[in-house]
Write a protein that holds these residues in place. Structure first.
Motif, PDB file in Angstrom:
ATOM      1  N   SER A 362       0.847  -1.067  -0.055  1.00 18.65           N
ATOM      2  CA  SER A 362       0.074  -0.092  -0.013  1.00 18.65           C
ATOM      3  C   SER A 362       0.970   1.067   0.038  1.00 18.65           C
ATOM      4  O   SER A 362       1.744   1.416   0.685  1.00 18.65           O
ATOM      5  N   GLN A 363       0.465   2.427  -1.005  1.00 18.05           N
ATOM      6  CA  GLN A 363       1.289   3.429  -0.801  1.00 18.05           C
ATOM      7  C   GLN A 363       0.895   4.271   0.455  1.00 18.05           C
ATOM      8  O   GLN A 363       1.678   4.498   1.171  1.00 18.05           O
ATOM      9  N   SER A 364      -0.430   4.615   0.582  1.00 18.85           N
ATOM     10  CA  SER A 364      -0.957   5.266   1.753  1.00 18.85           C
ATOM     11  C   SER A 364      -0.722   4.653   3.172  1.00 18.85           C
ATOM     12  O   SER A 364      -0.610   5.290   3.882  1.00 18.85           O
ATOM     13  N   THR A 367      -5.552   2.270   3.264  1.00 21.99           N
ATOM     14  CA  THR A 367      -6.700   1.751   2.354  1.00 21.99           C
ATOM     15  C   THR A 367      -7.460   1.039   3.270  1.00 21.99           C
ATOM     16  O   THR A 367      -7.033  -0.150   3.703  1.00 21.99           O
ATOM     17  N   SER A 415      -1.175   6.652  -9.171  1.00 22.15           N
ATOM     18  CA  SER A 415       0.212   6.418  -8.629  1.00 22.15           C
ATOM     19  C   SER A 415       1.164   5.932  -9.738  1.00 22.15           C
ATOM     20  O   SER A 415       1.106   5.113 -10.713  1.00 22.15           O
ATOM     21  N   GLU A 502      -7.552   5.868 -15.951  1.00 21.02           N
ATOM     22  CA  GLU A 502      -7.951   6.750 -14.719  1.00 21.02           C
ATOM     23  C   GLU A 502      -7.649   8.201 -15.032  1.00 21.02           C
ATOM     24  O   GLU A 502      -8.226   9.029 -14.350  1.00 21.02           O
TER      25      GLU A 502
HETATM   26  C1  F6R Z   1      -4.068   4.297  -9.199  1.00 19.62           C
HETATM   27  C2  F6R Z   1      -4.164   4.387  -7.700  1.00 19.62           C
HETATM   28  C3  F6R Z   1      -4.958   3.275  -6.946  1.00 19.62           C
HETATM   29  C4  F6R Z   1      -4.009   2.866  -5.718  1.00 19.62           C
HETATM   30  C5  F6R Z   1      -5.119   1.937  -4.887  1.00 19.62           C
HETATM   31  C6  F6R Z   1      -4.357   1.396  -3.467  1.00 19.62           C
HETATM   32  O1  F6R Z   1      -3.215   4.988  -9.661  1.00 19.62           O
HETATM   33  O2  F6R Z   1      -3.478   4.909  -7.239  1.00 19.62           O
HETATM   34  O3  F6R Z   1      -5.475   2.353  -7.836  1.00 19.62           O
HETATM   35  O4  F6R Z   1      -3.135   1.997  -6.056  1.00 19.62           O
HETATM   36  O5  F6R Z   1      -6.074   2.823  -4.265  1.00 19.62           O
HETATM   37  O6  F6R Z   1      -3.940   2.516  -2.778  1.00 19.62           O
HETATM   38  P1  F6R Z   1      -2.633   2.259  -1.768  1.00 19.62           P
HETATM   39  O7  F6R Z   1      -1.537   1.787  -2.362  1.00 19.62           O
HETATM   40  O8  F6R Z   1      -2.661   3.599  -1.041  1.00 19.62           O
HETATM   41  O9  F6R Z   1      -3.347   1.300  -0.732  1.00 19.62           O
END
Ligand code: F6R
Length: 623
Positions: A362-364, A367, A415, A502
């Motif tokens: 997960s980036q954030s 989620t 992302s 997107e």
């Molecule tokens: C696409 C994008 C989303 C995130 C997804 C998961 O460009 O950014 O598909 O990858 O919502 O988010 P994280 O990585 O924050 O859990």
């Protein structure tokens, strides 16, 4: 300019923007400015509430912040205490009425909220039976009324907040002001992020650090289940029962400019161009001089030896990175690996062996679906590992172990650099495990050397930017784009397709190239574009056959291949070449970059709002 996140950097990524200020400046203008600094996150309406000598003022508007700005220019609010909110709708459409803040029944309190109150409907019915009337469809207005009910019997707002929270179920960051306590803000958080800023003769709260930086560098990242009560010269933190709690002050030493666009037109292209640095940062300290890969934060060697299966669980782009991880683990480690969408996994009855490992990408780190899936694994006593960008985020905190991608803040909703960093970390992890498990046939030194060159190779790929921009311009009338490839190129194609749809709102169809003749080929006709990833020399001949199938039906080809390959010259209408590595997996990782650039430039030539695409938010903290 490339943003270098200091080691202590913590960034939270809430859905809604929150600001609150008490101090000598015009608080209404301060909180508006703070919302502006959170604007990149995406929102659909905004509002500000402020204390006046005669009561509370409230200004709200659906739409972009400049709609609120016009209203403020008409009303010219002056206040020493104010709160403001930019909303991403969950309950009720994005309208003026549904925008936050909301009053309680008496109009003595204004409250704003990030999160979801799960029991708001039953509370609303109960309140209506007691004569309450509501102006909006939101769960937040219900919370405001509950807070108002608890603001009685001589309680101060802070005590009313403690009592109200006991009646509410869900996730929240609240900020409230009252007519009866001039100069005071009361805020509370459970699950949704909230930070506070300590200034000289002024104090403030926000959902995220960038909002605070023009005013102070002294920041308190509030722990879960905390209430803050502040005035311009008072600041205290308690738990939900009113017990005083210590808090840690962090000095944020990064420049507010660093989080802005740094000369690029959009955050997305800035972040695409950060990727060479991101790769270097991601590798930093993880490959020794002896080429030994070592990852801090991962499990002990005995755990790596014991694991019999990996489940990778994530959403969107992070899920696509997970698909690459599956290839690395299965190809290099012969370790069975499955990938699950978090939203599916959380309601499934997964087959989880006690020796398995669940990896959450997960980036954030916030989620909601991924967090719920993580908790499901924990209830089943499965080992969990997070691959996360945001330090201190919920997933990072709750996983048994965490490896940070070290990609720096990602502001663009789409992302890009996070994906590259996630795939690099997955490769590092595969190499780390390969060493521990003494995998035959994996040339660890060679892979480590190749990884070290990835940053420079990404830089070479970025030199294609002008060519891709010109190509994108010539393709903007395309209504349907296929993303095709074999092996890892097929996985990258999913990510290329997601980027394009997107931000450029162009329909895509993505599948392994060999699957085309089993159905999707029916969609090929003149005007359709097919982007072929062809970076794996082992299957290139097969890809050429697939290209011919598409061309025979009138489709146009854009092939992405390596610079040591000439087999597609004169075959595909357009060819983009990226540096060849000595690993098919690393070739595929690099090939994502031209796809990101293609999506970006098509969206730009089409005039799309790139950093905040319609219907999307950066961090999906609701189900
Ligand atoms: C696409 C994008 C989303 C995130 C997804 C998961 O460009 O950014 O598909 O990858 O919502 O988010 P994280 O990585 O924050 O859990």
């Amino acid at each position: 300019m490339v943003f270098q996140a200091p080691a202590a950097y913590v960034r939270l990524t809430p859905v809604c923007g929150i600001a609150g200020y008490a101090g000598p400046k015009n608080a209404a203008e301060v909180v508006y400015d703070q919302l502006k600094r959170l604007e990149y996150r995406g929102y659909d309406s905004a509002g500000v509430a402020f204390q006046t000598p005669t009561g509370l003022g409230l200004l709200k508007r659906a739409g972009r912040l400049n709609a609120l700005r016009s209203l403020m220019d008409e009303e010219k609010p002056e206040a020493s205490t104010a709160i403001a909110h930019s909303r991403w709708a969950t309950h009720g459409a994005p309208t003026d009425r549904n925008a936050h803040p909301h009053y309680d029944q008496s109009g003595r309190i204004a409250l704003l909220h990030n999160g979801i109150i799960e029991n708001y409907l039953e509370l609303k019915e109960e309140l209506i039976r007691r004569g309450h009337t509501f102006q909006s469809e939101t769960d937040t207005e219900v919370a405001a009324h509950v807070l108002g009910e608890e603001y009685r019997d001589g309680r101060i707002l802070e005590q009313a907040m403690q009592a109200a929270i006991k009646r509410l179920r869900g996730a929240f960051a609240f900020v409230a002001i009252s007519t009866e306590e001039p100069g005071r803000l009361v805020a509370a958080r459970s699950a949704s992020p909230l930070v506070a800023g300590l200034g000289e003769g002024e104090n403030m709260v926000a959902s995220d650090i960038p909002a605070l930086l023009p005013y102070t560098r002294r920041v308190v990242i509030l722990e879960n289940d905390r209430i803050v009560s502040l005035t311009r010269d008072e600041f205290r933190v308690t738990d939900f029962n009113g017990h005083p709690k210590e808090y840690e002050e962090t000095l944020i030493d990064w420049d507010v400019e660093a989080a802005e666009k740094g000369g690029y037109e959009h955050f997305m292209i800035k972040e695409i161009h950060e990727q060479p640095d991101v790769i270097h940062r991601c590798l930093a300290g993880r490959i020794g001089d002896d080429l030994r890969v070592k990852i801090e934060g991962a499990f002990s060697d005995s755990v790596w030896q014991e694991i019999d299966r990996v489940n990778i669980i994530a959403c969107g782009t992070a899920f696509h990175a997970g698909l690459m991880g599956k290839r690395f683990f299965e190809d290099l480690l012969r370790l069975p690996t499955d990938c699950f969408y978090s939203s599916e996994f959380r309601y499934s009855d997964p087959l989880l062996s006690p020796r398995s490992l669940a990896i959450f990408i997960s980036q954030s780190g916030e989620t909601a679906d991924s967090l719920a899936a993580l908790r499901l694994c924990q209830r089943n006593r499965i080992r969990t590992l997070g691959i996360v960008n945001v330090v201190g985020s919920s997933i990072a905190r709750e996983c048994d172990r965490v490896i940070y991608t070290q990609a720096g803040p990602e502001i663009s909703v789409a992302s890009t650099k996070a994906y590259t960093a996630q795939t690099i970390v997955l490769m590092l992890l595969a190499l780390h495990i390969a060493r521990v498990r003494e995998m035959p046939g994996v040339d660890l030194n060679r892979m480590a050397e190749e990884l070290r060159l990835m940053g420079d190779r990404a830089q070479t790929v970025l030199e294609l930017d002008d060519d891709i921009s010109a190509l994108a311009k010539s393709l903007i009338d395309t209504k349907l784009v296929f993303f095709l490839g074999r092996n890892a190129d097929a996985s990258v194609g999913l990510e290329g397709a997601l980027k394009l749809k997107e931000i450029a709102y162009i329909a895509t169809q993505e599948c392994p190239a060999g699957e085309m003749k089993h159905g999707p080929l029916a969609l090929i006709e003149p005007g359709v574009l097919a982007v072929f990833g062809s970076t794996d020399p082992r299957v290139r001949e097969k890809v050429v056959s697939n290209i011919k199938e598409v061309q025979a039906r009138g489709g146009t080809i854009l092939a992405i291949t390596t610079d040591d390959d000439s087999s597609l010259d004169g075959v595909a209408e357009h060819v983009l070449k990226i540096p060849a590595t000595r690993s098919v997996h690393l070739n595929a990782i690099l090939s994502a970059i031209p796809m990101q650039m293609l999506a970006y430039h098509m969206a730009r030539h089409l005039g799309c709002e790139i950093d905040q695409p319609r219907n999307l938010a950066k961090s999906v903290t609701v189900e």
